[in-house]
Design a protein around this motif. Structure first.
Motif, PDB file in Angstrom:
ATOM      1  N   TYR A 112       0.806  -1.225   0.000  1.00 44.75           N
ATOM      2  CA  TYR A 112       0.000   0.000   0.000  1.00 44.75           C
ATOM      3  C   TYR A 112       0.838   1.273   0.000  1.00 44.75           C
ATOM      4  N   GLN A 113       2.045   1.223   0.580  1.00 46.18           N
ATOM      5  CA  GLN A 113       2.854   2.440   0.646  1.00 46.18           C
ATOM      6  C   GLN A 113       3.291   2.910  -0.742  1.00 46.18           C
ATOM      7  N   GLN A 161      -5.420   7.329  -4.677  1.00 50.79           N
ATOM      8  CA  GLN A 161      -6.508   7.074  -3.741  1.00 50.79           C
ATOM      9  C   GLN A 161      -7.565   6.221  -4.438  1.00 50.79           C
ATOM     10  N   LYS A 183      -6.479   5.965   6.339  1.00 48.45           N
ATOM     11  CA  LYS A 183      -6.131   7.372   6.537  1.00 48.45           C
ATOM     12  C   LYS A 183      -5.744   8.026   5.212  1.00 48.45           C
ATOM     13  N   ASN A 184      -5.204   7.203   4.310  1.00 48.60           N
ATOM     14  CA  ASN A 184      -4.780   7.710   2.999  1.00 48.60           C
ATOM     15  C   ASN A 184      -5.823   7.469   1.901  1.00 48.60           C
ATOM     16  N   HIS A 185      -7.065   7.222   2.311  1.00 52.57           N
ATOM     17  CA  HIS A 185      -8.199   7.090   1.383  1.00 52.57           C
ATOM     18  C   HIS A 185      -8.012   5.971   0.365  1.00 52.57           C
ATOM     19  N   LEU A 186      -7.515   4.838   0.847  1.00 55.28           N
ATOM     20  CA  LEU A 186      -7.473   3.620   0.059  1.00 55.28           C
ATOM     21  C   LEU A 186      -8.494   2.649   0.642  1.00 55.28           C
ATOM     22  N   ASP A 195      -3.511   2.912   8.549  1.00 52.60           N
ATOM     23  CA  ASP A 195      -2.789   3.863   7.704  1.00 52.60           C
ATOM     24  C   ASP A 195      -3.368   3.895   6.292  1.00 52.60           C
ATOM     25  N   THR A 196      -3.744   2.724   5.797  1.00 54.86           N
ATOM     26  CA  THR A 196      -4.366   2.639   4.469  1.00 54.86           C
ATOM     27  C   THR A 196      -5.612   3.510   4.399  1.00 54.86           C
ATOM     28  N   GLY A 206       0.516   9.054  -4.512  1.00 48.60           N
ATOM     29  CA  GLY A 206      -0.662   9.907  -4.376  1.00 48.60           C
ATOM     30  C   GLY A 206      -1.943   9.281  -4.882  1.00 48.60           C
ATOM     31  N   TRP A 262      -1.465  -1.584   9.225  1.00 47.97           N
ATOM     32  CA  TRP A 262      -1.574  -1.258   7.804  1.00 47.97           C
ATOM     33  C   TRP A 262      -2.965  -0.723   7.473  1.00 47.97           C
ATOM     34  N   VAL A 270       0.403   5.032  -1.759  1.00 52.10           N
ATOM     35  CA  VAL A 270       0.413   6.285  -0.990  1.00 52.10           C
ATOM     36  C   VAL A 270       1.501   7.216  -1.525  1.00 52.10           C
TER      37      VAL A 270
END
Length: 549
Positions: A275-276, A284, A344-347, A341-342, A282, A338, A279
Motif C-alpha cells: 500500500y505504501q 486514492q 487514513k490515505n483514502h485507500l 494507515d491505508t 498519491g 496497515w 500512498v
C-alpha cells in the motif's frame, strides 16, 4: 491553410470511423435503474449509452446508414455482469493447464496428473483445483499418491479453495521442507502422526514456502493467460471484474489497454503490504481510467472452511483440535497497523474473512478505524463474509460494510459444510439477512475457485440448491433472495462497491455501454431453470465482442 484543411479532414475521418451507433431494439431490457425500469430499446455510441426507451422512438430517430440495427427478438438484456472477486490471470492459467476439478475419485485424480506429467516432465506443475470432497474417500491426498510417476517433476497443485495445496516429494525437497521444518504463523505443514514426515499437504501461509521458489511466468506467458481469461469473460457476459491483482497481472492489463485489446474492465485490489507504493504515488480509491482502476487493497484475515482454516469462535465439529487459522498479519498485528494507515490515505480496504471469528475481528477493526480516522466515503468490504453470527449483522449495517459474497460457494460448500461446523451452518451465507438489514450485497465468483459465470451465481443465490442435488428446496432456504436482488448483486451493487455506480451497473443514458443478452428471461422462468440459461451476446464499450454461434 493546407495544414488546417488536412487537420479538418483527419478529424472528420476519425469521427466517422468511431461514431457508428448501434440500436438494440425489440427486447426486454431490464435497466436496473432506481425504478427497475423495463424498456424495449437502447442506443449506444462511442462506448456510451445515448438513448433508453421504446422501439418506435429508437427506430424513428436512428434508422439510418450510420446506425447498426440489432433486433433482440424479445430476449432479455441486462447491464453487463460485474464479478466482484476474481483471480483473473490465474483463471486463465488454470484454463490452459491441468484441470483436476472434474476428478471424482482418487483413481481419476492420479490418472489425470500422471497423463499431464508425461507431456510436461521436468516442468513445475501447479494449479489444478482438486476437491477431495468429491472423491470416494473424503480424505486429503498425500505425496505418496503421486510420487511414483513424478520423481523428476515438481508438483504443487492446489485445492479449489486456494487455501490448501499438495506438494510431491520433489517439490518438498526443492523447498527444503522436512520433518524438522516448523509451520509458519498463519499456516500448517501437515505431518504424518506416526512418522512426523510431511504428508505433502500445506495450508495457507505454509504454501508460500513452495510458491516462493516456483519460477514466475514470463510476461509473454502472463499475457497468454490473460487473453484466455478475457475469452472466458466474453463468453459469460462478464464486462467488469474486481480482481485480486499482483504487479505482473497489472502490467499485462496495462499492456493490453494500450493496445485497445481489453474486453473487460478491471477494478484492481493489490496486496495490502504494497500500500505504501500507492500512498507514495498519491493514488486514492477510484484512481485510473474506465478500463483499469487502482486504490483498493486486499488482505486475508483467515483461510477457508474446506481446508478447516477459516477462523471460528469454537472448534470444528469434524476436527475439535482446531478453530482454524488467523493469517500471519492478524497474529503479528501488521494488519491492524496497515489498515489504519491505508484508510487514513483514502485507500479502500477489502478483507477476506470466512469464519465467524474472522468476520467479527474485521468488523471490530473497521469500527476502530472509523472512530480514529477522519470520515470519508470509505466503503469497507468483507470478502466472502460466509459465516457471520446473526448478532453481528447489525454491525455491518452500522459501519456501512459491504458484504462481498460469492453465491456458488454456498451451493458447493453446502454439500459438506455441516460436517465441518455442525449447526453453525444456520448462519452460513446469510444473504437475506444482509439485505433485510439494509446492507449492500455485491456478488461474484472467486474464479477460478468457482466458475466465472454470473448466471450460475444468480441461480445459487435464488435457489440455494446444492450441487449434489441434496437440497431441492434450498440449503438454509430462509436465506434465499429474489432474482431481482441477485441481478443487482451482479450489476449496480458491484458498481457501488467499486465507487463506479455513476459510470456503470445500470442501463441509463451517459453510462458505459456494457450489456449482456440472455437466451431466456431469468426474471420469469422457474428459478431452477436459471442454471441452463446461456449468454447470447456480450456488448463491451459499445461494441459487440461476443455472439453465441
Amino acid at each position: 491553410m493546407k495544414k488546417l484543411l488536412l487537420l479538418v479532414v483527419y478529424l472528420f475521418i476519425q469521427n466517422t470511423a468511431f461514431s457508428q451507433k448501434i440500436c438494440f431494439y425489440n427486447g426486454k431490457i431490464y435497466t436496473v435503474d432506481a425504478r427497475s425500469s423495463v424498456v424495449e430499446a437502447v442506443v449506444v455510441e462511442n462506448g456510451r449509452i445515448i438513448f433508453v426507451g421504446s422501439t418506435p422512438e429508437a427506430r424513428a430517430a436512428w434508422s439510418d446508414s450510420r446506425t447498426k440495427m440489432v433486433n433482440l427478438e424479445g430476449k432479455l438484456m441486462l447491464p453487463g455482469f460485474i464479478d466482484n472477486h476474481t483471480h483473473f490471470a490465474d483463471g486463465g492459467m488454470y484454463l490452459l493447464g491441468i484441470d483436476l476439478r472434474n476428478a471424482k475419485s482418487t483413481t481419476q485424480f492420479k490418472e489425470i496428473i500422471k497423463k499431464y506429467v508425461e507431456s510436461h516432465r521436468g516442468e513445475w506443475i501447479k494449479s489444478g483445483n482438486w476437491d477431495h470432497e468429491s472423491w470416494e474417500v473424503k480424505e486429503l491426498p498425500t505425496k505418496e499418491m503421486i510420487d511414483d510417476f513424478s520423481i523428476d517433476t515438481p508438483i504443487f497443485i492446489d485445492r479449489f479453495d486456494g487455501h490448501t495445496a499438495l506438494a510431491n516429494s520433489k517439490a518438498l525437497a526443492l523447498a527444503g521442507i522436512t520433518k524438522e521444518t516448523k509451520s509458519p504463523d498463519g499456516g500448517e505443514i501437515v505431518t504424518d502422526p506416526k512418522t512426523g514426515e510431511p504428508t505433502g499437504i500445506l495450508k495457507d501461509a505454509a504454501m508460500n514456502l513452495v510458491y516462493s521458489i516456483i519460477p514466475q511466468l514470463t510476461p509473454e506467458q502472463k499475457l497468454k493467460c490473460v487473453h484466455r481469461a478475457l475469452q472466458e469473460a466474453r463468453e459469460n457476459g462478464i464486462t467488469s471484474v474486481h480482481d485480486i491483482t499482483f504487479k505482473p497481472d497489472l502490467l499485462a492489463f496495462q499492456a493490453l489497454e494500450k493496445e485497445d485489446k481489453l474486453t473487460c474492465r478491471f477494478y484492481t485490489r493489490l496486496p495490502i503490504d504494497s500500500y505504501q507504493n500507492l500512498v507514495g504515488a498519491g493514488i486514492q480509491a477510484g484512481f485510473g481510467s474506465n478500463k483499469i482502476k487502482l486504490g483498493s487493497l486486499k488482505a486475508y484475515a483467515d483461510g477457508s472452511l474446506g481446508s478447516s482454516t477459516a477462523l471460528m469462535f469454537k472448534p470444528y465439529d469434524q476436527n475439535p483440535n482446531t478453530k482454524g487459522l488467523a493469517s500471519d498479519i492478524v497474529i503479528n498485528g501488521k494488519l491492524n497497523n496497515w489498515a489504519m494507515d491505508t484508510d487514513k490515505n483514502h485507500l479502500q480496504l477489502s478483507i477476506h474473512a470466512i469464519g465467524d471469528s474472522a468476520n467479527y475481528l474485521m468488523l471490530k477493526l473497521f469500527e476502530e478505524i472509523t472512530k480514529t480516522n477522519p470520515k470519508w466515503d470509505r466503503r469497507f468490504r468483507i470478502e466472502h463474509a460466509q459465516h457471520v453470527r446473526l448478532e453481528d449483522i447489525p454491525l455491518f449495517a452500522k459501519l456501512g460494510v459491504i458484504a462481498s459474497v460469492q453465491p456458488y460457494h454456498c451451493i458447493d460448500d453446502g454439500v459438506w459444510a455441516a460436517k465441518r461446523i455442525g449447526n453453525r451452518v444456520d448462519y452460513t451465507h446469510p444473504y437475506k439477512s444482509f439485505l433485510d438489514a439494509g446492507i449492500k450485497l455485491c456478488m461474484g465468483s472467486d474464479w477460478s475457485v468457482a466458475p466465472l459465470n454470473a448466471i450460475l451465481g444468480i441461480y445459487a443465490a435464488v435457489t440455494r440448491q446444492t450441487v449434489d442435488g441434496g437440497n431441492p428446496m434450498g440449503w438454509i432456504p430462509k436465506q434465499k433472495i429474489s432474482v431481482a436482488d441477485a441481478i443487482k448483486g451482479y450489476t449496480i451493487n458491484n458498481a457501488f462497491a467499486a465507487f463506479e455506480e455513476k459510470e456503470k451497473g445500470s442501463i441509463e443514458p451517459g453510462k458505459l455501454a456494457d450489456m449482456v443478452v440472455l437466451s431466456d428471461d431469468i426474471l420469469t422462468i422457474k428459478p431452477e431453470k436459471i442454471q441452463n440459461v446461456k449468454v447470447l451476446m456480450t456488448i463491451f464499450d459499445g461494441k459487440i465482442v461476443y455472439e453465441k454461434k
